[in-house]
Design an enzyme around this catalytic site. Sequence first.
Site, PDB file in Angstrom:
ATOM      1  N   ASP A  37     -26.203 -66.161  62.039  1.00 53.33           N
ATOM      2  CA  ASP A  37     -25.550 -67.083  62.977  1.00 53.33           C
ATOM      3  C   ASP A  37     -24.180 -67.537  62.478  1.00 53.33           C
ATOM      4  O   ASP A  37     -23.819 -67.311  61.325  1.00 53.33           O
ATOM      5  CB  ASP A  37     -26.419 -68.337  63.153  1.00 53.33           C
ATOM      6  CG  ASP A  37     -27.699 -68.053  63.911  1.00 53.33           C
ATOM      7  OD1 ASP A  37     -27.757 -67.035  64.624  1.00 53.33           O
ATOM      8  OD2 ASP A  37     -28.637 -68.864  63.774  1.00 53.33           O
TER       9      ASP A  37
ATOM     10  N   TYR B 184     -34.132 -65.379  52.203  1.00 55.22           N
ATOM     11  CA  TYR B 184     -33.102 -66.331  52.602  1.00 55.22           C
ATOM     12  C   TYR B 184     -33.151 -67.507  51.642  1.00 55.22           C
ATOM     13  O   TYR B 184     -34.226 -67.914  51.199  1.00 55.22           O
ATOM     14  CB  TYR B 184     -33.366 -66.861  54.011  1.00 55.22           C
ATOM     15  CG  TYR B 184     -32.886 -65.966  55.123  1.00 55.22           C
ATOM     16  CD1 TYR B 184     -31.579 -66.046  55.583  1.00 55.22           C
ATOM     17  CD2 TYR B 184     -33.744 -65.055  55.728  1.00 55.22           C
ATOM     18  CE1 TYR B 184     -31.137 -65.232  56.621  1.00 55.22           C
ATOM     19  CE2 TYR B 184     -33.309 -64.237  56.766  1.00 55.22           C
ATOM     20  CZ  TYR B 184     -31.999 -64.337  57.208  1.00 55.22           C
ATOM     21  OH  TYR B 184     -31.562 -63.528  58.240  1.00 55.22           O
TER      22      TYR B 184
END
Lengths: 247, 247
Positions: B53, B111
């Site tokens: 994103d 992540y």
Amino acid sequence: MKRIKCKVAYDGTFFNGFQIQPKGRTIQAEIEKGLQKLHKGTQVKIYASGRTDTFVHAKGQVFHFDTLMDIPLERWHNAIQTVLPSDIEVLEVNEVSIEFHSRFDVVSKEYRYFVQRGRRMDVFRRHYRYFYPYQLSIENMVQASNQLIGTHDFTSFCSAKTDKEDKVRTIYSIEIIEKEDELEFRFVGDGFLRNMVRILVGTLLEVGRGRRQPEEILNVLDSKDRERAGHTAPGHGLFLWEVNYDN
Amino acid sequence: MKRIKCKVAYDGTFFNGFQIQPKGRTIQAEIEKGLQKLHKGTQVKIYASGRTDTFVHAKGQVFHFDTLMDIPLERWHNAIQTVLPSDIEVLEVNEVSIEFHSRFDVVSKEYRYFVQRGRRMDVFRRHYRYFYPYQLSIENMVQASNQLIGTHDFTSFCSAKTDKEDKVRTIYSIEIIEKEDELEFRFVGDGFLRNMVRILVGTLLEVGRGRRQPEEILNVLDSKDRERAGHTAPGHGLFLWEVNYDN
């Protein structure tokens, strides 16, 4: 009237240096604009310990201003932070004597310069570290730096654009610290001329790389000739770290 | 024809996310533009392990592309770096089998999410850390995170904007690490839905702050209702850390 002393940190990446310019965003302009808002439209002039160049950062820049506003001391911190952009951070606010001056009362300053070594430039440090991917002899750099400590005429290590007549300054200490893939230079002195730290770092790196001998440094100082010193290391590796006053 | 696998890092601050958009600078667009230049005007399409994103960073994003160019393997690294902007860094280049696919062959992904604590936001970390100045019970957060490990339907932790039908994913591990004034979350799983890591972090922080009980998490999972989970932590604290393949 009260005199307020304020310590700030800033990320110099998106500034055209400290001092107000006809064009471009500057730290002084952003702070004065914020203080003017806080003072309901009245212009407020700030006086800093000194300027910093384009892209140069600060972990402890100091400025003062005078005010008639009657804000309790503990509220000033948030009041100022609220009118500043996100890349300027208020660290400390104090009320000082009306005699205090951020520039004239400086006793010493510390600058730190950071170099990233290794084969590839790290994208996350590109605005905060000078990427210098060469083999370096730290020993030779320390030997050269020892010759810079003390009181000297630093004309050779000063930009021609300076407005200072007297180029004599005292460097109290120079430390060169290796940390993982970084090299950190710490300079403490009574004052620094325009671009002086960056030219010192550029010259020391050239010594480290073997392009100059450590013994050359005294000749460079003696020559009082900017052409004899090394390149000006870029602004984005430099941090105004601390400004010290008597009290 | 050769298939090239490429691992890159990027600073997401000045990108409008990974995927090409009609407007705004994107990572995919910058890479494809660079590769097109390298291929003398021929369009080159890249396939990444997944999107990231707006403002999300990567320490190890992987993509592949096909080429007819006859560059020796050891030259690819510099060839690609030369045509990329300074906020995208090439970490590794390999020639792979024509069967390899950066997205379909992913075995697991890691992540990491970084939080800055303390009273004041540090200007130098504002693009890389989520500033969260609240007292946190790490113990409660760990207890809550343990309920998220394993195979679950993560509908409650997924943006409604997803295009994925199947919301079942497996989280192999969640670590929460305290380091000075920072909190670091490490998530390893077989795949993550849109905004999933950010909603997991937002929810865990609300548990840490005492706004939710650790036991609630199983109910949130069961509800399959995005409204029941916590806020979406901002993109700028998130790093796609590593993408793992079988070979």
